[in-house]
Scaffold this active site. Structure first.
Site, PDB file in Angstrom:
ATOM      1  CG  ASP A 113      36.513  36.195  39.837  1.00  0.00           C
ATOM      2  OD1 ASP A 113      36.785  35.336  40.710  1.00  0.00           O
ATOM      3  OD2 ASP A 113      36.422  37.403  40.112  1.00  0.00           O
TER       4      ASP A 113
ATOM      5  CG  HIS B  43      35.101  40.267  38.257  1.00  0.00           C
ATOM      6  ND1 HIS B  43      34.922  39.026  38.822  1.00  0.00           N
ATOM      7  CD2 HIS B  43      33.934  40.562  37.616  1.00  0.00           C
ATOM      8  CE1 HIS B  43      33.696  38.595  38.529  1.00  0.00           C
ATOM      9  NE2 HIS B  43      33.087  39.497  37.789  1.00  0.00           N
TER      10      HIS B  43
ATOM     11  CB  SER C 172      31.082  37.605  36.160  1.00  0.00           C
ATOM     12  OG  SER C 172      30.576  38.288  37.272  1.00  0.00           O
TER      13      SER C 172
END
Ligand SMILES: *[C@@H]1O[C@H](CO)[C@@H](O)[C@H](O)[C@H]1NC(C)=O
Ligand SMILES: *[C@@H]1O[C@H](CO)[C@@H](O)[C@H](O)[C@H]1NC(C)=O
Ligand SMILES: *[C@@H]1O[C@H](CO)[C@@H](O)[C@H](O)[C@H]1NC(C)=O
Length: 457
Positions: A191, A261, A167
């Site tokens: 992601d 996610h 992330s």
């Protein structure tokens, strides 16, 4: 003998929800031996300053993190200069707790590669609100760069460094790579975060210039993840937006918010276990991929299809590496996630004046999956991509069902006649194409079963 559809997807979404709740509850620190060090725990009130810890995990002691701050610590903690180094950087931590996946990722990395694994713990700077975590990114990236320079002084080569960023951590990794002028070996973005990064400059976000090889796995492009390609190879899993088994409607809780996610992380861990290939195919869009327009990896990869995991450059062997190539794959809803993609085709004997929809279902001994193919009006040929957890040679039966467009129109209840063929992806030539030996007659809304007998090679 035509078994019914016994696989029910919603079943898995509840299972996953339960599993996530357990995962969150299980964030308490494990019992530790004196010399082993765990992640810090920052609560919302205290979590503002940046207290970075580097925790080293080695193949000889995979479950014991050693706090390393200086090069002397490294040498005393079993850091092996001749091995590659994998650096894990987590992202925003809403509650300031240790990431629940980090131990699994460390263990999987150490099983898959003879390497030094270093987890960067910045839970203090990553908590509170998302924008304050973003504000800490530059300072964190400088901190990590200073740490890497210690490794280089010990004799570690830049190209042996692999950053795995989750992330927001993916952009931290990108910035570190930028400080090293793109000379680090490999960056994997799991992601990469979208908010505040979609329109960011290349210096601020992950991009293909940040390492010799940059890859990103996209699983939540409509929410927490970035929707633009940021690597040499960008995997858009199930199209990149929504993941099978993740709740698609709001039934409360954190698991709903982060399920898509976090799928990138669990997919990567699963790929490290190397149970089955997570192979992807370059295409202009997911829609075009599903419609069967992208059947091989010739353009632009020439030789081989990229796959998620630790194969060097994802198995892509061309020079120079192309940039920002979108590649697509489907997955199942749970580990090991892999599917085998098949091209399925139907050839009508005679063209029709309306679109013809045919549902194709593959059965193996323990799984069933379907896809609808459409033959456009006045055309003879329709195709689609069917994703099944088993290899084609394990598929023993295929069902075909012509779906009449309007049940009430009797005129539509005709019989269509045609030929069915299938081939596993990548389809590089017609050698692997298998067709049913005879043309099939399909009556509206009546299922026709045929045995498939493809030998495993
Ligand atoms: C470092 O790793 C190499 C390759 O696995 C091994 O041969 C060597 O003994 C290791 N060195 C130390 C000090 O453990
Ligand atoms: C199906 O069953 C076989 C053994 O009967 C097993 O090896 C395989 O992993 C199973 N596949 C799936 C998708 O569950
Ligand atoms: C499947 O094909 C193989 C080789 O073509 C043949 O030997 C075998 O009998 C076939 N099995 C069935 C169930 O049709």
């Amino acid at each position: 003998m035509c078994p019914g559809l016994w696989q029910r997807r919603f079943f898995w979404s509840w299972g996953l929800l339960l599993w996530f709740s357990v995962g969150i509850a299980g964030d308490t620190p494990p019992t530790q031996q004196p010399k082993c060090k765990g992640f810090q725990n920052a609560n919302l009130l205290r979590g503002t300053s940046l207290k970075v810890q580097f925790l080293l995990f080695t193949p000889s002691d995979p479950s014991c993190g050693k706090l390393v701050e200086e090069s002397s610590d490294l040498q005393n903690s079993g850091f092996n200069v001749t091995l590659g180094t994998k650096l894990i950087i987590h992202g925003f931590r809403v509650l300031g707790t240790k990431p629940s996946w980090v131990e699994k990722l460390i263990a999987a990395l150490l099983r898959a590669a003879d390497a030094n694994v270093i987890a960067v713990d910045w839970v203090y700077g990553s908590t509170a609100i998302y924008s304050s975590a973003v504000e800490n990114v530059v300072e964190l990236a400088l901190h990590i760069s200073r740490f890497l320079s210690e490794l280089l002084l010990l004799g570690v080569s830049k190209s042996s460094i692999h950053i795995i960023g989750v992330s927001l951590g993916a952009h931290v990794g990108g910035m570190v790579g930028h400080f090293y002028k793109g000379q680090l070996g490999w960056i994997t973005g799991l992601d990469p975060a979208g908010p505040e990064y979609t329109r960011a400059s290349l210096e601020d976000r992950l991009d293909p210039g940040d390492a010799l090889f940059v890859e990103a796995i996209h699983t939540d492009t409509d929410n927490w993840g970035i929707r633009i390609p940021v690597g040499h190879v960008d995997y858009f899993v199930n199209g990149g937006q929504d993941q099978p088994g993740c709740p698609t409607f709001f039934h409360g809780g954190y698991s709903y918010l982060i399920c898509d996610h976090m799928r990138a992380v669990y997919l990567y861990i699963s790929a490290l276990e190397n149970l089955c290939p997570l192979m992807a195919f370059p295409c202009a869009s997911y829609k075009a991929f599903l419609a069967g327009h992208c059947l091989d990896c010739f353009n632009p990869f020439l030789l081989s299809c990229p796959r998620i995991g630790l194969v060097e450059q994802g198995g892509v062997k061309i020079e120079p590496l192309p940039k920002e190539v979108r590649v697509y794959l489907q997955t199942t809803s749970r580990a090991p996630y892999c599917v085998h993609h098949s091209l399925v085709e139907f050839y009508l004997q005679e063209p029709r004046n309306k679109d013809t929809n045919i549902e194709v279902t593959f059965f193996s001994s323990n799984a069933t999956s379907s896809v609808k193919i459409t033959i456009p009006r006045r055309k003879l040929h329709g195709r689609g991509i069917l994703a099944h957890p088993n290899r084609q040679c394990e598929i023993h039966q295929v069902n075909l069902k012509y779906q009449a467009s309007h049940r009430i129109w009797r005129k539509d209840r005709t019989t269509i006649v045609g030929k069915f063929c299938t081939a596993p992806l990548p389809v590089n030539d017609n050698k692997k194409m298998v067709c049913l030996p005879e043309a099939v007659n399909l009556q509206a809304d009546v299922t026709v079963c045929r045995d498939l007998n493809i030998t495993c090679v």
